[in-house]
Write a protein that holds these residues in place. Structure first.
Motif, PDB file in Angstrom:
ATOM      1  N   LYS A   9      -9.396  -1.802  -5.264  1.00 52.98           N
ATOM      2  CA  LYS A   9      -8.268  -2.711  -5.462  1.00 52.98           C
ATOM      3  C   LYS A   9      -7.640  -2.486  -6.839  1.00 52.98           C
ATOM      4  CE  LYS A   9     -10.098  -6.283  -2.384  1.00 52.98           C
ATOM      5  NZ  LYS A   9     -10.566  -7.696  -2.274  1.00 52.98           N
ATOM      6  N   ALA A  63      -5.335   0.434  -6.701  1.00 51.83           N
ATOM      7  CA  ALA A  63      -4.002   0.160  -6.161  1.00 51.83           C
ATOM      8  C   ALA A  63      -3.070  -0.355  -7.246  1.00 51.83           C
ATOM      9  CB  ALA A  63      -4.108  -0.846  -5.013  1.00 51.83           C
ATOM     10  N   LYS A  64      -3.613  -1.106  -8.218  1.00 46.64           N
ATOM     11  CA  LYS A  64      -2.776  -1.655  -9.287  1.00 46.64           C
ATOM     12  C   LYS A  64      -2.239  -0.555 -10.209  1.00 46.64           C
ATOM     13  CE  LYS A  64      -5.227  -6.095  -9.356  1.00 46.64           C
ATOM     14  NZ  LYS A  64      -6.038  -7.022 -10.173  1.00 46.64           N
ATOM     15  N   GLU A  80       1.485   0.570  -9.502  1.00 51.92           N
ATOM     16  CA  GLU A  80       2.498  -0.490  -9.384  1.00 51.92           C
ATOM     17  C   GLU A  80       3.916   0.046  -9.494  1.00 51.92           C
ATOM     18  OE1 GLU A  80       1.459  -3.356 -12.292  1.00 51.92           O
ATOM     19  OE2 GLU A  80      -0.127  -4.289 -11.084  1.00 51.92           O
ATOM     20  N   PRO A  87       5.714   1.080  -5.445  1.00 46.80           N
ATOM     21  CA  PRO A  87       5.338  -0.094  -4.632  1.00 46.80           C
ATOM     22  C   PRO A  87       4.819   0.249  -3.242  1.00 46.80           C
ATOM     23  CG  PRO A  87       7.436  -0.458  -5.733  1.00 46.80           C
ATOM     24  CD  PRO A  87       7.104   0.970  -5.934  1.00 46.80           C
ATOM     25  N   ARG A  88       5.471   1.184  -2.543  1.00 42.96           N
ATOM     26  CA  ARG A  88       5.042   1.502  -1.189  1.00 42.96           C
ATOM     27  C   ARG A  88       3.653   2.113  -1.179  1.00 42.96           C
ATOM     28  NH1 ARG A  88       9.681   4.576   2.057  1.00 42.96           N
ATOM     29  NH2 ARG A  88       8.102   4.246   3.692  1.00 42.96           N
ATOM     30  N   SER A 103       1.105  -0.603  -1.974  1.00 42.28           N
ATOM     31  CA  SER A 103       0.897  -1.450  -0.800  1.00 42.28           C
ATOM     32  C   SER A 103       0.002  -0.763   0.226  1.00 42.28           C
ATOM     33  CB  SER A 103       2.250  -1.802  -0.174  1.00 42.28           C
ATOM     34  OG  SER A 103       2.071  -2.516   1.029  1.00 42.28           O
ATOM     35  N   MET A 104       0.194   0.546   0.402  1.00 44.46           N
ATOM     36  CA  MET A 104      -0.627   1.279   1.359  1.00 44.46           C
ATOM     37  C   MET A 104      -2.091   1.303   0.934  1.00 44.46           C
ATOM     38  SD  MET A 104      -0.248   5.235   2.685  1.00 44.46           S
ATOM     39  CE  MET A 104      -0.792   5.914   1.124  1.00 44.46           C
ATOM     40  N   ALA A 157      -3.572  -0.925  -1.132  1.00 44.79           N
ATOM     41  CA  ALA A 157      -4.129  -2.280  -1.127  1.00 44.79           C
ATOM     42  C   ALA A 157      -4.428  -2.767   0.285  1.00 44.79           C
ATOM     43  CB  ALA A 157      -3.172  -3.239  -1.829  1.00 44.79           C
ATOM     44  N   SER A 158      -3.566  -2.416   1.243  1.00 46.88           N
ATOM     45  CA  SER A 158      -3.753  -2.884   2.609  1.00 46.88           C
ATOM     46  C   SER A 158      -4.616  -1.951   3.441  1.00 46.88           C
ATOM     47  CB  SER A 158      -2.393  -3.055   3.294  1.00 46.88           C
ATOM     48  OG  SER A 158      -1.708  -1.810   3.334  1.00 46.88           O
TER      49      SER A 158
END
Length: 557
Positions: free
Chosen positions: A445, A448-449, A452, A455-456, A459-460, A462-463
Motif C-alpha cells: 500500500k 502505491a503512494k 501519486e 493517478p491511474r 489506483s491500479m 492500490a486496488s
C-alpha cells in the motif's frame, strides 16, 4: 620465342576419358552415341569452368567420326577428327548468345541450319550462354528447336538455368554439371605439373584448388599465375603470398592460444594478419572454417568431408584431440555470431577482439563456474567451503598479488579474484531474513503512494490483489491484474521499477514479483474496459444510440 598457350587451352580434354569430374554425364552421352539414341537438343547447365562447352565439342567430335573405335572413341585420323583438332571443322558451329542475342541473329542461324554438313553425319550447333537470348529470340528459336532437320543437333550451354523459358527446357535433354571436387582438381593439376616440369607440393595444389571454387578452368589459370610468380620450383609460402591466402598456421596458433586462455597472443595474431592487408571478416571466416575442420577431424566417419592433404589431416587430428566437443561447439557459435554482427559493428576491430577474448575464456569457464557466486536467489555455502584454506583472505592475497604484479595476464588469474570479492556480498545476502506476509501487504500500500503523480497507476496498485508466498528461500509477490493487456504492460514497462522499490521498502533483496491475470468471476457482471467494449455496451443498453450509429455509419472499433 615459342608461342605460349595457357594451360586451360593446352590441356583441354579431347575425349570423355580425359574429362574431369563429370563421369556420369560422360557415360550417359557415350551410351546414347553407342546405341544411336541421339536427341535433337541438349541443355548443359552448371557453374563456370566445369566443362560444359568442352563436353559439347567432344560429343560433336564423337558423333561425326568416320571410323570410331569399339567404345565409340574417335579415331583421330579421319577428315572430321583432323578438322576438329585443327579448329576448322564445318560440322561444329558455335554461337555466343551473350553478344548475338537478337531475333536477326537467331534467324541467320535458322537459315544456316537448313544446310546439310559437308563432312560427317551431323551439324552440331553449340549456343553458349543461351540464357542471354532475348524473349523475342527465344520465341523465334522455339519451332526450329522442336522440329529441326535430321542432320541438326543443338547443344545449349548456360550457367543460369532458371532464366531459360520452360518451353525451351521441355524440348531439351537436360544435363546438370557439378562443381569439380578438390581431390579431382589436385590430381589433374599434379599431372599437368609433371608434364610442365614444375616442382610443387600437395599443400600448394590444395590452396590452388580451394581458390578455384570447383572450376577447373579457374584452377588452371591460377596454376599458370603461380608458375609465373614462383618459377618451376613452387613453395607453399610463395603460393599463399601470391594468392593472398591466409596461412593455415594462423588458425592452428589461434586455437592453441584459446586452449591456453591466452587472449594476448590471439590479439597479436589478429594485428599481424590485419597488418598484412587481409580483410578482417575474411579472417573470422577462415577461423570458422578451421573450427569446422576440427569438428570433422574429431568425429569418426567424417574423413571424406576433410578435403585436405594428408600432412594437414594429421595436424587437424592432433589438435582436435586436445579440444572437447563442447569447446568446438561454443567456439563456432562465437565466430558465426561475430561474422553476422560484423557489418553492424561501430568498431569492427573491437568487435573481433571481443570475440577472441570470449574464445580464450571458453576453457577457463568451467573452472570459474565451480567457484563463482551461484545465480540462484538464495545461494548456500557449504561448511567445507568455509573451512577450505583456498577461500580465506590470506590464501587469496598471494594470488591477487601475482595477478597484479605479473607481466603477462592470463584469463584464469583474472577469474580467480571474483569469488573472493563476491564472498562478503554473498554472505550478507544470506543473513537477511525474509519479511512476514502481512508486512509485505502493508508495504504494498505504501508502494502505491509512491506513484501519486500517476493517478491511474496508483489506483491500479492500490486496488490490485496480491498473493504472497515463499519459495526456495525467496519471497514471491503474485500481483493480479484485470486482463492480458495490463499484464503485458506491467511486465514490459513497470516490473523492474516495482521490484526495486519493494526491495527498498522491505530492506530485503530476495523479493520477486510475478504478474498474473485475475480469474474472471462468471457470476459477476463483466465490466467493459477497452473503448470498443464500452461502445458496444452503450449501444446494447441504449437503442437510440445504436440507431444513431447505424444511420451515420459510424465505426465503433
Amino acid at each position: 620465342m615459342s608461342e605460349y598457350i595457357v594451360s586451360a587451352r593446352k590441356y583441354r580434354p579431347d575425349s570423355f576419358e580425359s574429362l574431369i569430374g563429370q563421369d556420369t554425364i560422360a557415360r550417359t552421352l557415350s551410351n546414347s552415341i553407342r546405341r544411336g539414341q541421339l536427341a535433337h537438343a541438349y541443355l548443359f547447365c552448371g557453374p563456370r569452368g566445369v566443362g560444359k562447352t568442352t563436353t559439347a565439342r567432344i560429343f560433336a567430335k564423337m558423333i561425326n567420326c568416320a571410323n570410331p573405335g569399339p567404345d565409340m572413341q574417335p579415331c583421330g585420323e579421319c577428315e572430321s577428327c583432323v578438322s576438329f583438332q585443327e579448329g576448322r571443322s564445318y560440322c561444329i558451329h558455335e554461337l555466343d548468345a551473350a553478344s548475338n542475342n537478337s531475333v536477326e541473329d537467331i534467324k541467320t542461324l535458322m537459315e544456316q541450319v537448313q544446310v546439310p554438313p559437308q563432312v560427317g553425319k551431323y551439324s552440331v550447333y553449340i549456343i553458349d550462354e543461351v540464357h542471354m537470348l532475348s524473349q523475342a529470340a527465344f520465341n523465334a528459336f522455339l519451332k526450329t528447336l522442336e522440329e529441326p532437320p535430321a542432320h541438326a543437333i543443338f547443344i545449349l550451354a548456360t550457367t543460369e538455368k532458371h532464366k531459360i523459358l520452360p518451353t525451351i527446357l521441355s524440348r531439351c535433354q537436360t544435363y546438370d554439371f557439378n562443381r569439380i571436387s578438390i581431390p579431382d582438381m589436385v590430381r589433374n593439376l599434379r599431372g599437368i605439373a609433371q608434364k610442365e616440369g614444375v616442382n610443387i607440393d600437395d599443400e600448394s595444389l590444395h590452396v590452388i584448388a580451394s581458390k578455384a571454387d570447383g572450376a577447373m578452368r579457374d584452377a588452371l589459370t591460377i596454376f599458370d599465375q603461380t608458375v609465373a610468380f614462383c618459377g618451376t620450383d613452387v613453395k607453399y609460402e610463395d603460393v599463399i603470398r601470391n594468392l593472398n591466402v591466409l596461412d593455415y598456421e594462423y588458425s592452428f596458433k589461434l586455437v592453441d592460444a584459446f586452449l591456453g586462455g591466452d587472449y594476448a597472443t590471439a590479439f597479436l595474431v589478429l594485428d599481424e594478419i590485419l597488418a598484412k592487408g587481409f580483410n578482417a571478416l575474411h579472417f573470422v571466416g577462415s577461423l570458422s572454417s578451421h573450427l569446422r575442420n576440427l569438428v570433422v577431424a574429431k568425429t569418426g566417419g567424417l574423413e571424406p568431408l576433410l578435403e585436405l592433404p594428408e600432412s594437414l589431416k594429421k595436424r587437424y587430428a592432433e589438435q582436435a584431440g586436445r579440444c572437447s566437443h563442447q569447446f568446438l561447439y561454443d567456439a563456432l557459435g562465437i565466430t558465426t555470431s561475430c561474422e553476422s554482427g560484423y557489418k553492424a559493428a561501430v568498431n569492427p576491430r573491437l568487435h573481433i577482439e571481443f570475440a577472441l577474448m570470449r574464445l580464450s575464456y571458453l576453457v577457463a569457464k568451467p573452472a570459474a563456474q565451480s567457484t563463482a557466486v551461484s545465480p540462484s536467489p538464495a545461494p548456500v555455502i557449504s561448511s567445507a567451503a568455509e573451512k577450505s584454506p583456498a577461500t580465506t583472505p590470506a590464501a587469496a592475497a598471494p594470488r591477487r598479488r601475482a595477478a597484479k604484479s605479473g607481466s603477462a595476464l592470463s584469463m584464469s588469474a583474472l577469474l580467480e579474484e571474483k569469488p573472493e570479492e563476491a564472498a562478503p556480498a554473498e554472505a550478507a545476502a544470506q543473513d537477511v531474513a525474509l519479511p512476514a506476509d502481512e508486512t509485505v501487504r502493508l508495504q504494498w500500500k505504501e508502494l502505491a503512494k509512491q506513484y501519486e503523480n500517476r493517478p491511474r497507476l496508483a489506483s491500479m496498485l492500490a486496488s490490485g490483489t496480491i498473493d504472497v508466498r515463499e519459495e526456495n528461500g525467496v519471497k514471491l509477490i503474485d500481483f493480479l491484474v484485470l486482463n492480458d493487456a495490463q499484464k503485458q504492460w506491467v511486465e514490459e514497462k513497470l516490473l523492474r521499477d516495482l521490484e526495486s522499490r519493494v526491495r527498498d521498502l522491505l530492506s530485503c533483496p530476495k523479493i520477486n514479483i510475478l504478474v498474473s491475470v485475475k480469474p474472471m468471476d462468471e457470476s459477476a457482471e463483466k465490466v467493459p474496459y477497452m473503448p470498443e467494449e464500452k461502445a458496444k455496451d452503450l449501444m446494447e443498453k441504449n437503442p437510440d444510440v445504436r440507431a444513431f450509429v447505424a444511420d451515420l455509419g459510424l465505426d465503433t472499433k
